[in-house]
Design an enzyme around this catalytic site. Structure first.
Site, mmCIF file in Angstrom:
data_model
loop_
_atom_site.group_PDB
_atom_site.id
_atom_site.type_symbol
_atom_site.label_atom_id
_atom_site.label_comp_id
_atom_site.label_asym_id
_atom_site.label_seq_id
_atom_site.Cartn_x
_atom_site.Cartn_y
_atom_site.Cartn_z
ATOM 1 N N GLY A 231 23.974 45.395 28.494
ATOM 2 C CA GLY A 231 23.065 46.515 28.658
ATOM 3 C C GLY A 231 23.738 47.872 28.765
ATOM 4 O O GLY A 231 24.955 48.013 28.646
ATOM 5 N N CYS A 257 35.051 46.163 32.153
ATOM 6 C CA CYS A 257 34.033 46.342 31.122
ATOM 7 C C CYS A 257 32.852 47.172 31.641
ATOM 8 O O CYS A 257 32.973 48.380 31.791
ATOM 9 C CB CYS A 257 33.605 44.994 30.567
ATOM 10 S SG CYS A 257 32.829 45.110 28.932
ATOM 11 N N HIS A 343 38.903 42.868 28.654
ATOM 12 C CA HIS A 343 38.790 41.677 29.505
ATOM 13 C C HIS A 343 40.157 41.059 29.789
ATOM 14 O O HIS A 343 40.639 40.231 29.013
ATOM 15 C CB HIS A 343 37.881 40.646 28.829
ATOM 16 C CG HIS A 343 36.439 40.990 28.900
ATOM 17 N ND1 HIS A 343 35.596 40.511 29.881
ATOM 18 C CD2 HIS A 343 35.679 41.809 28.132
ATOM 19 C CE1 HIS A 343 34.383 41.002 29.701
ATOM 20 N NE2 HIS A 343 34.413 41.797 28.651
ATOM 21 N N GLU A 345 40.889 38.830 31.892
ATOM 22 C CA GLU A 345 40.784 37.389 32.132
ATOM 23 C C GLU A 345 40.763 36.614 30.824
ATOM 24 O O GLU A 345 40.907 35.391 30.822
ATOM 25 C CB GLU A 345 39.528 37.084 32.948
ATOM 26 C CG GLU A 345 38.239 36.958 32.190
ATOM 27 C CD GLU A 345 37.700 38.272 31.640
ATOM 28 O OE1 GLU A 345 36.804 38.245 30.788
ATOM 29 O OE2 GLU A 345 38.185 39.349 32.090
#
Length: 370
Positions: A231, A257, A343, A345
């Site tokens: 969103g 993010c 990201h 991760e």
């Protein structure tokens, strides 16, 4: 294996472009913003990434489903993409550890897709024309009816989606006896973020998206994490206020993010809808503080406004994208707060950036001072 017949299917873009292919997954109709991911592997992790909620995914890799589905290779508890577009939809899979085919997986989770189209031509079109809404159907063949349905789909700009995918109740992850505690605001958090904290001796309590800082603070966390998610960040005043409160309390904070975009918004820096966004496993980023480069995993359609970051007296830039010079990381001056647009991760993706979790822990311990 579920019976499967390659029935006709249609992909219609908002600009009127039409692609004809074959049905994949459940027979039905789905809508969303179309986007493409350039990763060569990790399709199951991508399917279950909550940041993709409301989006139709185009896979640029030629084969999807070829190594099957494994129950442990998920980033959330369900598929989050609105639909799939691919070239070769491989129901037969080669990995013996897999537990089911992609067709079984999609039918069980009611996911509609389309295969057997020229994805390279489609990606070139989206790349040149920009992100737009689209509709896939394997049950409706009338283009005007599809267009009418597509016209009812709202644009991604202005949509608040994190509260839809967030946990409804707080939960814990990791070892309760761990030496550090981190409160995570779940805006669409990926499971591998929690694994990275657990691997580093951090016990995490995950809170619903609209939880206030005052409520999270009652747990007595040593640091705060603001997660990724779907969103428009500008449509999330509740998230911006929570980040402002964490900053005002001068608590250690790390954002990924969407968390990066909210940290910018909390410091008076605007965000924007990108022409295409960044999605894939091969985006080059430079850490200008440490003067090194890393290959990163990315998934975002919004970004911070570069000029406003550069003109801000509240933050400084830590990372830049080497493809387009977009802002990939910031830290707040005089505060224990930083964020990155990508990201670290991964899952899927390279592990180049996992040092950022170590930096956050060092900040909590007082071993890293800016």
């Amino acid at each position: 294996m579920t019976n499967y017949a390659k029935l006709p299917a249609i992909l219609l873009l908002a600009d009127g472009t039409v692609f004809y292919g074959k049905a994949a997954g459940k027979i039905g109709t789905t809508t969303g913003e179309i986007c493409f991911n350039t990763g060569m592997t990790g399709y199951q992790e991508v399917f279950t990434d909550p940041s993709y909620f409301g989006q139709i995914l185009v896979a640029t890799n030629a084969h999807i489903g070829n190594y099957g589905i494994h129950k442990d290779e998920v980033e959330s508890d369900s598929i989050k993409i609105a639909g799939l577009v691919c070239k070769n939809y491989n129901i037969q899979y080669s990995r013996k550890e897999a537990t089911e085919s992609i067709q079984d997986y999609f039918q069980n989770e009611n996911i509609v897709g389309i295969s057997d189209i020229d994805t390279r031509a489609l990606v070139r079109h989206i790349r040149d024309k920009g992100a737009m809404n689209a509709i896939i159907s394997s049950e409706i063949t009338d283009l005007q009816e599809l267009k009418n349905k597509l016209d009812e789909v709202p644009p991604m700009s202005g949509l608040e989606l994190s509260s839809v995918v967030s946990t409804k109740e707080p939960y814990y992850y990791g070892n309760p006896e761990a030496p550090l505690k981190v409160a995570a605001l779940d805006l669409g958090i990926k499971k591998n973020i929690l694994r990275n904290f657990d691997d580093r001796g951090v016990y995490v309590k995950v809170f619903p998206a609209k939880t206030s800082f005052e409520e999270m603070e009652k747990w007595g966390a040593d640091g705060y994490f603001i997660s990724n998610g779907p969103g428009d960040p500008a449509a999330m005043p509740y998230g911006i206020e929570t980040v402002k409160a964490v900053l005002a309390a001068n608590k250690p904070m790390f954002g990924i993010c969407l968390g990066h975009q909210l940290l910018a918004e909390a410091n008076g820096i605007g965000t924007m809808k990108m022409f295409n966004g960044h999605r894939g496993l091969n985006h080059p980023v430079k850490n200008i503080i440490k003067n090194h480069c890393e290959v990163t995993s990315q998934n975002h359609g919004f970004g911070v406004i570069p000029e406003e970051v550069k003109n801000s007296d509240k933050v400084e830039i830590t990372h830049i994208n080497l493809n387009d010079d977009s802002i990939e990381g910031i830290r707040v001056k005089g505060k224990k707060a930083f964020s990155v647009q990508y990201h670290p991760e991964s899952s899927p993706g390279p592990h180049d950036s996992r040092y950022l979790f170590d930096d956050f822990i060092a900040m909590i311990k007082g071993e890293l001072v800016w």
